[in-house]
Design a protein around this motif. Structure first.
Motif, mmCIF file in Angstrom:
data_model
loop_
_atom_site.group_PDB
_atom_site.id
_atom_site.type_symbol
_atom_site.label_atom_id
_atom_site.label_comp_id
_atom_site.label_asym_id
_atom_site.label_seq_id
_atom_site.Cartn_x
_atom_site.Cartn_y
_atom_site.Cartn_z
ATOM 1 N N THR A 68 0.821 -1.192 0.000
ATOM 2 C CA THR A 68 0.000 0.000 0.000
ATOM 3 C C THR A 68 0.858 1.246 0.000
ATOM 4 O O THR A 68 1.948 1.270 0.579
ATOM 5 N N SER A 69 0.361 2.279 -0.654
ATOM 6 C CA SER A 69 1.035 3.572 -0.640
ATOM 7 C C SER A 69 0.517 4.429 0.501
ATOM 8 O O SER A 69 0.974 5.549 0.718
ATOM 9 N N SER A 70 -0.447 3.890 1.253
ATOM 10 C CA SER A 70 -1.024 4.639 2.366
ATOM 11 C C SER A 70 0.010 4.835 3.472
ATOM 12 O O SER A 70 0.911 4.021 3.671
ATOM 13 N N ASN A 71 -0.124 5.931 4.173
ATOM 14 C CA ASN A 71 0.699 6.156 5.348
ATOM 15 C C ASN A 71 0.404 5.043 6.349
ATOM 16 O O ASN A 71 -0.760 4.772 6.641
ATOM 17 N N PRO A 72 1.423 4.376 6.903
ATOM 18 C CA PRO A 72 1.161 3.265 7.824
ATOM 19 C C PRO A 72 0.365 3.684 9.059
ATOM 20 O O PRO A 72 -0.243 2.843 9.721
ATOM 21 N N THR A 73 0.342 4.978 9.347
ATOM 22 C CA THR A 73 -0.490 5.480 10.437
ATOM 23 C C THR A 73 -1.962 5.184 10.171
ATOM 24 O O THR A 73 -2.750 4.935 11.101
ATOM 25 N N GLN A 74 -2.341 5.197 8.893
ATOM 26 C CA GLN A 74 -3.748 5.035 8.514
ATOM 27 C C GLN A 74 -4.208 3.580 8.533
ATOM 28 O O GLN A 74 -5.411 3.309 8.463
ATOM 29 N N LEU A 75 -3.282 2.648 8.636
ATOM 30 C CA LEU A 75 -3.649 1.231 8.522
ATOM 31 C C LEU A 75 -4.536 0.753 9.665
ATOM 32 O O LEU A 75 -5.371 -0.128 9.472
ATOM 33 N N PHE A 76 -4.370 1.331 10.841
ATOM 34 C CA PHE A 76 -5.255 0.958 11.949
ATOM 35 C C PHE A 76 -6.709 1.221 11.561
ATOM 36 O O PHE A 76 -7.568 0.351 11.712
ATOM 37 N N GLN A 77 -6.974 2.421 11.050
ATOM 38 C CA GLN A 77 -8.338 2.791 10.686
ATOM 39 C C GLN A 77 -8.827 2.018 9.473
ATOM 40 O O GLN A 77 -10.001 1.632 9.395
ATOM 41 N N MET A 78 -7.930 1.758 8.512
ATOM 42 C CA MET A 78 -8.317 1.021 7.314
ATOM 43 C C MET A 78 -8.788 -0.397 7.649
ATOM 44 O O MET A 78 -9.768 -0.888 7.082
ATOM 45 N N VAL A 79 -8.099 -1.031 8.573
ATOM 46 C CA VAL A 79 -8.510 -2.383 8.976
ATOM 47 C C VAL A 79 -9.788 -2.315 9.798
ATOM 48 O O VAL A 79 -10.712 -3.115 9.602
ATOM 49 N N GLU A 80 -9.872 -1.352 10.694
ATOM 50 C CA GLU A 80 -11.080 -1.211 11.511
ATOM 51 C C GLU A 80 -12.304 -0.965 10.638
ATOM 52 O O GLU A 80 -13.395 -1.486 10.904
ATOM 53 N N ASP A 81 -12.126 -0.191 9.554
ATOM 54 C CA ASP A 81 -13.241 0.130 8.660
ATOM 55 C C ASP A 81 -13.510 -0.953 7.625
ATOM 56 O O ASP A 81 -14.459 -0.846 6.848
ATOM 57 N N ALA A 86 -6.313 -7.098 7.083
ATOM 58 C CA ALA A 86 -5.261 -7.186 8.094
ATOM 59 C C ALA A 86 -4.087 -6.309 7.685
ATOM 60 O O ALA A 86 -3.937 -5.951 6.505
ATOM 61 N N ALA A 87 -3.242 -5.975 8.658
ATOM 62 C CA ALA A 87 -2.083 -5.125 8.388
ATOM 63 C C ALA A 87 -1.161 -5.169 9.598
ATOM 64 O O ALA A 87 -1.416 -5.871 10.578
ATOM 65 N N PHE A 88 -0.075 -4.400 9.523
ATOM 66 C CA PHE A 88 0.773 -4.199 10.691
ATOM 67 C C PHE A 88 1.195 -2.742 10.712
ATOM 68 O O PHE A 88 1.195 -2.056 9.682
ATOM 69 N N SER A 89 1.519 -2.249 11.902
ATOM 70 C CA SER A 89 1.980 -0.874 12.003
ATOM 71 C C SER A 89 2.753 -0.689 13.297
ATOM 72 O O SER A 89 2.886 -1.617 14.103
ATOM 73 N N PHE A 90 3.250 0.508 13.468
ATOM 74 C CA PHE A 90 4.042 0.884 14.643
ATOM 75 C C PHE A 90 3.128 1.643 15.589
ATOM 76 O O PHE A 90 2.469 2.610 15.186
ATOM 77 N N HIS A 91 3.073 1.222 16.847
ATOM 78 C CA HIS A 91 2.178 1.863 17.798
ATOM 79 C C HIS A 91 2.428 3.366 17.919
ATOM 80 O O HIS A 91 1.490 4.150 18.078
ATOM 81 N N PHE A 236 5.579 -2.893 17.696
ATOM 82 C CA PHE A 236 4.775 -3.116 16.495
ATOM 83 C C PHE A 236 3.625 -4.065 16.788
ATOM 84 O O PHE A 236 3.687 -4.884 17.706
ATOM 85 N N VAL A 237 2.594 -3.984 15.958
ATOM 86 C CA VAL A 237 1.432 -4.852 16.123
ATOM 87 C C VAL A 237 0.938 -5.310 14.760
ATOM 88 O O VAL A 237 0.931 -4.546 13.790
ATOM 89 N N MET A 238 0.555 -6.581 14.678
ATOM 90 C CA MET A 238 -0.115 -7.140 13.506
ATOM 91 C C MET A 238 -1.563 -7.369 13.916
ATOM 92 O O MET A 238 -1.820 -7.917 14.997
ATOM 93 N N PHE A 239 -2.498 -6.959 13.096
ATOM 94 C CA PHE A 239 -3.901 -6.971 13.515
ATOM 95 C C PHE A 239 -4.835 -7.304 12.358
ATOM 96 O O PHE A 239 -4.452 -7.225 11.185
ATOM 97 N N ILE A 240 -6.076 -7.688 12.716
ATOM 98 C CA ILE A 240 -7.046 -8.134 11.727
ATOM 99 C C ILE A 240 -8.423 -7.580 12.088
ATOM 100 O O ILE A 240 -8.692 -7.269 13.251
ATOM 101 N N ASN A 241 -9.272 -7.449 11.093
ATOM 102 C CA ASN A 241 -10.616 -6.925 11.295
ATOM 103 C C ASN A 241 -11.493 -7.968 11.997
ATOM 104 O O ASN A 241 -11.615 -9.098 11.515
ATOM 105 N N PRO A 242 -12.114 -7.637 13.133
ATOM 106 C CA PRO A 242 -12.952 -8.603 13.853
ATOM 107 C C PRO A 242 -14.139 -9.100 13.025
ATOM 108 O O PRO A 242 -14.556 -10.259 13.171
#
Length: 344
Positions: A68-81, A86-91, A236-242
């Motif tokens: 993805t070209s998205s800012n990794p900051t946005q990945l939390f919201q992208m997965v939540e939405d 799934a994705a990973f990012s830096f807390h 770091f955290v790896m996460f998935i949409n519930p």
């Protein structure tokens, strides 16, 4: 003869129906990732987990890894939405949200990323999860990168050499360390560092050794200074949409969980450790200058002095989280050091 042919037709139709049903049940799990394709998170960690998932679900869940070209900051919201599964990012990319997870970043832990990652997962399960900082997400893994090091385009002879210099930081505990070292902080995603160094926007970066090779920072930040007690670690955290997990059969959802958690956390930490070792050799072979300070070096002693009180500052920052943070910190360090001792 007619009955035999008709029976054969029915048998063929039934077989096709079964096969079609099997195909229809196959689910694609889309993972959005960042950092270069050559980075071990993308070349080893995600592909290994993808194989684990496909094996555990007997092929019913296929993992599709997308850059993805998205800012990794946005990945939390992208997965939540549900934009991606799934994705990973830096807390530290989201200031103020994941303050409890800074627990693994505090200087002085004195272990590698594998041990820190195992300890972080265990500590999270016992103490940190109840604060629900990851609301809207299901965790797959928690891991740390190896000890952060100073990477610059100029030699560092003392901490005074860093004063006023433009240094890229990723947030979290790094931000407080930057203040204490009196740098000029520049916040930016990790995958933009080469460009920032190349164009002169920054003079250096606090990152793990891995990036000397993964992002070829040896070309733009050839001076590396390693603090023996450990400068900091990154959480770091790896996460998935519930909702994605809920859309699967209970058996497949549990199969994915069975190959995640502590097992995946350890894989990620160990993989980044190996990359650090390889990157140190790579840097030296490609013109880099790697200085590993001794514990009694004046700069190492000065760093310990500069970072005194960070434990207390963190404890104060999370006192409203409703968890026993002091006990959590004690557990993290005990677990990390015990794991390191048992996995030499």
């Amino acid at each position: 003869m007619i009955k035999t042919k008709f029976a054969a037709i029915l048998a063929t139709a039934a077989l096709l129906s079964v096969n079609t049903g099997a195909v229809a049940q196959e689910t694609t799990l889309n993972v959005s990732t960042w950092l270069p394709p050559t980075h071990v998170q993308n070349s080893v960690v995600w592909p290994t987990w993808a194989k684990w998932v496909e094996d555990a679900t007997e092929g019913r869940v296929k993992v599709n890894i997308e850059y993805t070209s998205s800012n990794p900051t946005q990945l939390f919201q992208m997965v939540e939405d549900g934009v991606t599964d799934a994705a990973f990012s830096f807390h530290g990319f989201v200031p103020g949200r994941f303050t409890l997870e800074e627990i693994v970043e505090l200087p002085g832990l004195g272990v590698n990323a594998e041990a820190a990652s195992a300890a972080h997962w265990r500590t999270y399960q016992k103490y940190l999860a109840q604060a629900n900082e990851h609301d809207g997400l299901e965790l797959l893994a928690l891991f740390a990168h190896g000890q952060g090091v100073i990477q610059t385009n100029f030699p560092v002879k003392s901490l005074d050499d860093l004063k006023g210099k433009k240094i890229r930081i990723g947030g979290g505990v790094q931000a407080e360390i930057g203040k204490r070292l009196e740098i000029t902080p520049v916040a930016a995603p990790g995958n933009k560092v080469y460009e920032l160094m190349q164009t002169g926007v920054v003079d250096g970066v606090f990152m793990p050794m891995t990036e000397q090779k993964a992002q070829r920072l040896v070309e733009v930040a050839p001076y590396v200074t390693i603090i023996p007690t450990g400068m900091y670690m990154g959480s770091f955290v790896m996460f998935i949409n519930p909702d994605f997990m809920a859309s699967l059969s209970p058996a497949d959802a549990e199969a994915i969980r069975s190959v995640s958690g502590e097992r995946l956390s350890i894989l990620a930490g160990a993989t980044w450790d190996k990359a650090d070792i390889e990157a140190k050799k790579f840097a030296k072979e490609n013109g880099g200058t790697v200085v590993e300070l001794a514990a009694d070096d004046p700069m190492a002693i000065a760093y310990v002095e500069k970072t005194k009180g960070l434990d207390e500052a963190w404890l104060e920052s999370v006192k409203d989280k409703g968890v026993d943070a002091k006990a959590a910190l004690e557990m993290l360090r005990t677990e990390a050091r015990a794991y390191a001792a048992n996995h030499k």
